[in-house]
Write a protein that holds these residues in place. Sequence first.
Motif, PDB file in Angstrom:
ATOM      1  N   HIS A 279      -1.456  -9.863   0.520  1.00 42.86           N
ATOM      2  CA  HIS A 279      -1.316  -9.852   2.004  1.00 42.86           C
ATOM      3  C   HIS A 279      -2.702  -9.483   2.443  1.00 42.86           C
ATOM      4  O   HIS A 279      -3.384  -8.473   1.952  1.00 42.86           O
TER       5      HIS A 279
ATOM      6  N   SER B 112       6.971 -12.755   8.782  1.00 47.80           N
ATOM      7  CA  SER B 112       7.744 -12.683   7.585  1.00 47.80           C
ATOM      8  C   SER B 112       9.012 -13.263   8.191  1.00 47.80           C
ATOM      9  O   SER B 112       9.700 -12.634   8.985  1.00 47.80           O
TER      10      SER B 112
ATOM     11  N   ASN C 295      -3.839  -7.951   5.025  1.00 47.58           N
ATOM     12  CA  ASN C 295      -4.154  -6.518   5.674  1.00 47.58           C
ATOM     13  C   ASN C 295      -3.407  -5.568   4.932  1.00 47.58           C
ATOM     14  O   ASN C 295      -3.263  -4.462   5.283  1.00 47.58           O
ATOM     15  N   ALA C 296      -2.974  -5.773   3.633  1.00 43.77           N
ATOM     16  CA  ALA C 296      -2.160  -4.519   2.800  1.00 43.77           C
ATOM     17  C   ALA C 296      -2.332  -4.790   1.449  1.00 43.77           C
ATOM     18  O   ALA C 296      -1.992  -5.905   1.007  1.00 43.77           O
ATOM     19  N   ASP C 297      -2.915  -3.967   0.584  1.00 43.33           N
ATOM     20  CA  ASP C 297      -3.116  -4.068  -0.753  1.00 43.33           C
ATOM     21  C   ASP C 297      -1.595  -3.939  -1.380  1.00 43.33           C
ATOM     22  O   ASP C 297      -1.732  -4.590  -2.642  1.00 43.33           O
TER      23      ASP C 297
ATOM     24  N   LEU D 272       1.024  -5.258  -0.594  1.00 42.83           N
ATOM     25  CA  LEU D 272       2.067  -6.230  -0.045  1.00 42.83           C
ATOM     26  C   LEU D 272       1.561  -7.459  -0.645  1.00 42.83           C
ATOM     27  O   LEU D 272       0.544  -7.973  -0.702  1.00 42.83           O
TER      28      LEU D 272
ATOM     29  N   LYS E 228       6.830  -9.270  12.066  1.00 44.07           N
ATOM     30  CA  LYS E 228       5.739  -9.157  11.622  1.00 44.07           C
ATOM     31  C   LYS E 228       5.147  -8.051  10.842  1.00 44.07           C
ATOM     32  O   LYS E 228       5.405  -6.843  11.188  1.00 44.07           O
ATOM     33  N   LEU E 229       4.431  -8.147   9.791  1.00 42.61           N
ATOM     34  CA  LEU E 229       4.165  -7.034   9.007  1.00 42.61           C
ATOM     35  C   LEU E 229       2.659  -6.886   8.943  1.00 42.61           C
ATOM     36  O   LEU E 229       2.038  -8.028   8.459  1.00 42.61           O
ATOM     37  N   ARG E 230       2.012  -5.687   9.342  1.00 41.16           N
ATOM     38  CA  ARG E 230       0.601  -5.895   9.248  1.00 41.16           C
ATOM     39  C   ARG E 230      -0.045  -7.016  10.085  1.00 41.16           C
ATOM     40  O   ARG E 230      -0.902  -7.713   9.479  1.00 41.16           O
ATOM     41  N   GLY E 231       0.697  -7.469  11.104  1.00 37.31           N
ATOM     42  CA  GLY E 231       0.159  -8.689  11.824  1.00 37.31           C
ATOM     43  C   GLY E 231       0.300 -10.014  11.138  1.00 37.31           C
ATOM     44  O   GLY E 231      -0.014 -11.198  11.714  1.00 37.31           O
TER      45      GLY E 231
END
Length: 809
Positions: free
Chosen positions: A57, A115, A59-61, A63, A109-112
């Motif tokens: 992802h 999904s 914006n997320a380590d 995910l 939406k997850l971290r922008g």
Amino acid sequence: MLVSYNWLKNYVDLGDITPEELAEKITKSGIEVESVEYFAEKSTNVVVGYVRSCEKHPNADKLNLCQVDVGEEILQIICGAPNIAEGQRVAVAKPGATLTGNVKIKKAKLRGVESNGMICSLQELGVDEKYIPTDVADGIFVFPEDAPIGESIVPLLNLDDAILELDILANRADAMSMLGVAYEVAAILDKEVHLPHETVDVLEDESTGDYISVEVQAPELNPYYGAFVIKDVEIKASPLWMRNYLMAAGVRPINNVVDITNYVLMEYGQPLHAFDYDRFSSDKIVVRRAADGETMITLDDQERVLSEERLVITNGKVPTALAGVMGGANTEVTEETTNVLLEAAFFDGGSVRKTVKATGLRSESSTRFEKGVDPNRVKKAGLRASYLLQKYANGKVLSGVVEFDELDKEEKMVTVETDRINERLGTNITPEEIAGILTRLNFAFEQDNNTFIVKVPTRRGDITIFEDMVEEIARIYGYDKLPYTLPEGASQAGGLTELQLLKRNVKQFMQSIGLSETLTYSLTNEENVNRLVSPDVSDLQPHPISLAMPMSEDHRYLRLSILPEMLQSISYNIARNQMDLAFFEMGSVFVSNEEGITKQPNEMLRLSAALTGLWLEQPWQQEKKQIDFYVVKGIVEGLFGYLDIPVTFEKAKINDMHPGRTAVIKLQDKTVGFIGQVHPGTAKELDLKETYVFDINLEEVFSNYENVPAYQDIPKYPSIARDIAFILDKDVQAGEVKQVIEEVGTPLVKRVQVFDVYEGDNIPEDKKSIAYSLLYQDPNKTLKDDEVEASYEKIVEAVKNKFHAYIRS
């Protein structure tokens, strides 16, 4: 026994019968179905998806951004599972799907990042965590490569399955397998049984006998032992359908080899064990009794110290398994296993039961050996497992079975006659109907008009005599079809014995005056076992009886008094702000003079009670009074008055009881219990308020009970009442004086009652005043004043002489 409805369909055509309807039919035929539960809560719009790509992802380590093909479209889904990877086939809940717990899946939406759905774990699909394979317990579930993309996951994961929980009694060991249940259901529904595949393609140029030999040194405990060798197995996950069925049966999948042995165990009811042949380190199996002090480490990594009562499987040197219970860690199948030594054996149920009791190891295997397995299915189970290992582990099965065989596999013959069956059941079953029932049961038979010689298959070890066959025919015919009949001949109405009636009367009396019945453990701990023991019990010098295998230290000893556990109940209620309590219990204490028990202890029936707080003396009164010694004494006197048994009270000192407020209860100069206040120190220790108790030996009391009521004429002549007050030493008991008055005043004095005790003004400090009311009466004439006066003076003189008393003016 957990029975998968979908698994059962492989052996019997169930048609359109629902799991609930099937459960009702099974219960009516004699095996109780305790519950019907569905394997998982219903999920909708969940399909197999193929992960085309899996990237971090932006914006997320923790995910991952996945592109997932669900057949009709490719969905972008964000997933945080640690085991997600490209190329996997996974369970995908599409937008609009509903999961366990009525969870709705929506676009988010997850971290922008958008999904469109959810990649699911088995937990999220409603599968109980205890059945989930360890390799996917912390992540999403990955389907095999042949799982069709876009198809519903419900049939693939067996999520629509229903689980029937059968309560199997000891006599129906045959029903502890899927095949056993299949035979049962086929008989109920009049269907055929489809048996599983057992034919194996073996390596003709290699024989099992070239790799292993079998020696049984205890044939009485192990009449059959069969060894199979399967080479070049590939350890991997077992097929999805097998894992589904195992989970439905309450077994956690591990790997294909272990799963296959467990699958055949549940299918055939025959335990098997797989050894790593190379780690077995021998070409010889020796089954023998263990040596005293010999040790082995079982599969649970616990070291077991053995005795000669234990039967073990060895490699000729060291134990490799506890026979019928658990294998050894030294021959466990691991990821590196390539060659499997497969055991199919028949072990004596009594021997297995002793091993289970000694080790505390109970398993699906030991349970079946204890109840008894089918001798004609032992080898077949080994062949079935060999076939499955060949098919799903790519194993090569060596030709032949190395076996030791002294097992009795003969089928029993039972003769039944139509007339005798109808005589026992009160029915009019025809020979044709009996023949049909035997056919439905898959029992071979020969028929000679109305007589049937039935060959009972060995899977039904519970059928050995005519009466067993009558029961079998009756339950398949239908218990609800048996006619109602009244018994013939002389009969006698039932009733309570005199002892039962007395116990009931005592219980009703205690309840009628406001006490609540309790039922406490007959077991207590070491601290309480000698507490509050009545003098009539302690005079017997009993030894506390300790259990060999107590449930806990709080339940190690058989009680010598009911009161300690009852006071625990009082304390429990006080801690929950219940302050006005009045409990009683009728039960046994256990008395033995032996330090080491060689015979049953003497069970002594007791009545005990404990009271604290406030007390409502009469139902019509509104004001309660504080419970004290005289309230409890009044209850005891009321009970003995109800039974018409005279008793007296004497001051006494008893451990854990208040030294000034305790008395023993006397019946004809024999102690039958005690009454009083719990010692304040003991009460504080138990977190009690001021508490009063009594304990009575009901066996002694009942032995003095006169069941024949005595008639007394209503007095025709008037009575005369006289009061008398004595000044006595403070240590003189009112009851002692009362006893003297009754003895001297006989036969004219009919009743003596204490109505006042006084200390204080105008009374010496070391003295007290006790006033008595005397009732004089002669049933045959009117009393004269001089007769009453003469008796009165005689009483005064006797009391003065015995107690150094004088009349209070």
